[in-house]
Design a protein around this motif. Structure first.
Motif, PDB file in Angstrom:
ATOM      1  N   SER A 190      51.453 -13.178  15.011  1.00  0.00           N
ATOM      2  CA  SER A 190      51.009 -14.447  15.581  1.00  0.00           C
ATOM      3  C   SER A 190      49.496 -14.492  15.400  1.00  0.00           C
ATOM      4  O   SER A 190      48.792 -13.599  15.887  1.00  0.00           O
ATOM      5  N   SER A 192      55.630  -9.127  11.820  1.00  0.00           N
ATOM      6  CA  SER A 192      55.573 -10.489  12.349  1.00  0.00           C
ATOM      7  C   SER A 192      54.261 -10.652  13.111  1.00  0.00           C
ATOM      8  O   SER A 192      54.051 -10.005  14.137  1.00  0.00           O
ATOM      9  N   HIS A 249      52.082 -18.372  12.135  1.00  0.00           N
ATOM     10  CA  HIS A 249      53.041 -17.291  12.266  1.00  0.00           C
ATOM     11  C   HIS A 249      53.277 -16.712  10.870  1.00  0.00           C
ATOM     12  O   HIS A 249      53.712 -17.414   9.967  1.00  0.00           O
TER      13      HIS A 249
END
Length: 211
Positions: free
Chosen positions: A183, A181, A139
């Motif tokens: 992933s 952000s 992450h």
């Protein structure tokens, strides 16, 4: 017979949980009623909620800054609450030794999360970079002021590092500060084996994009 009864109860409980999970989401998120579709829709719904929380948090921070200072300039950047121990911080006053001690409290078996802040090797780039990783899934959070066409270059650079993007959220505050952000899935071909290595490569990548 006992095993069959236990399995029947497990399936019944799973179906109940899936029904509850489905009821918590808008109908537009669940197009099909099978288990995989419900779980996948729940993941997307949680990501959307996370995106909304980050947006609202940035707006709240900007409002508080305006009320306290009477103008839009503030030493407090938005999205700060989404960082715990960033490997690189644009406003770090904590030395590496203290941050390393703080990282010792994290269990290495469960979460690989380095916590060394530094100025980096990209000419004083004003960016916050934090990477956490569980097994091969990482992450990545990045906070900085966004130059033109930065995101496309950043995505291309991550792919070149053999980091597959599974999900991306982008939040921009009113003062131009952006929070990315990611992933990520660390591919087998990637030469990056730790959060420190990923954070350093991403920080250097941002420096090259800025140049």
């Amino acid at each position: 017979m006992t095993h069959i009864a236990v399995e029947r109860n497990r399936r019944k409980q799973m179906n109940e949980y899936l029904n509850v999970l489905r009821s918590l989401m808008p109908e537009s998120y669940v197009q099909r009623g099978d288990q995989a579709s419900i779980v996948g829709a729940a993941i997307n719904f949680v990501k959307e909620l996370e995106h909304n929380v980050q947006n609202l948090s940035a707006k709240k921070q900007m409002k508080e800054n305006l009320e306290s200072n009477g103008n839009s300039s503030s030493s407090t950047m938005p999205f700060g609450e989404f960082f715990t121990f960033p490997q690189f911080s644009s406003n770090s006053n904590v030395d590496n030794e203290d941050q390393t001690k703080a990282s010792d409290a994290t269990s290495p078996q469960q979460l690989d999360h380095a916590s060394v802040r530094g100025s980096g090797d990209s000419g004083g780039l004003a960016a916050d970079v934090e990477v956490t990783m569980v097994e091969s899934h990482a992450h990545l959070k990045i906070r900085l002021r966004r130059p033109p066409k930065q995101l496309s270059k950043l995505v291309s650079g991550l792919h070149s590092l053999r980091l597959s993007i599974l999900h991306l959220n982008v939040n921009t505050a009113d003062d131009g500060v952006v929070l990315y952000s990611f992933s990520l899935k660390v591919e087998d071909e990637s030469k990056l084996n730790s959060v420190d290595e990923i954070a350093r490569e991403v920080y250097q990548l941002l420096g090259r994009i800025q140049e």
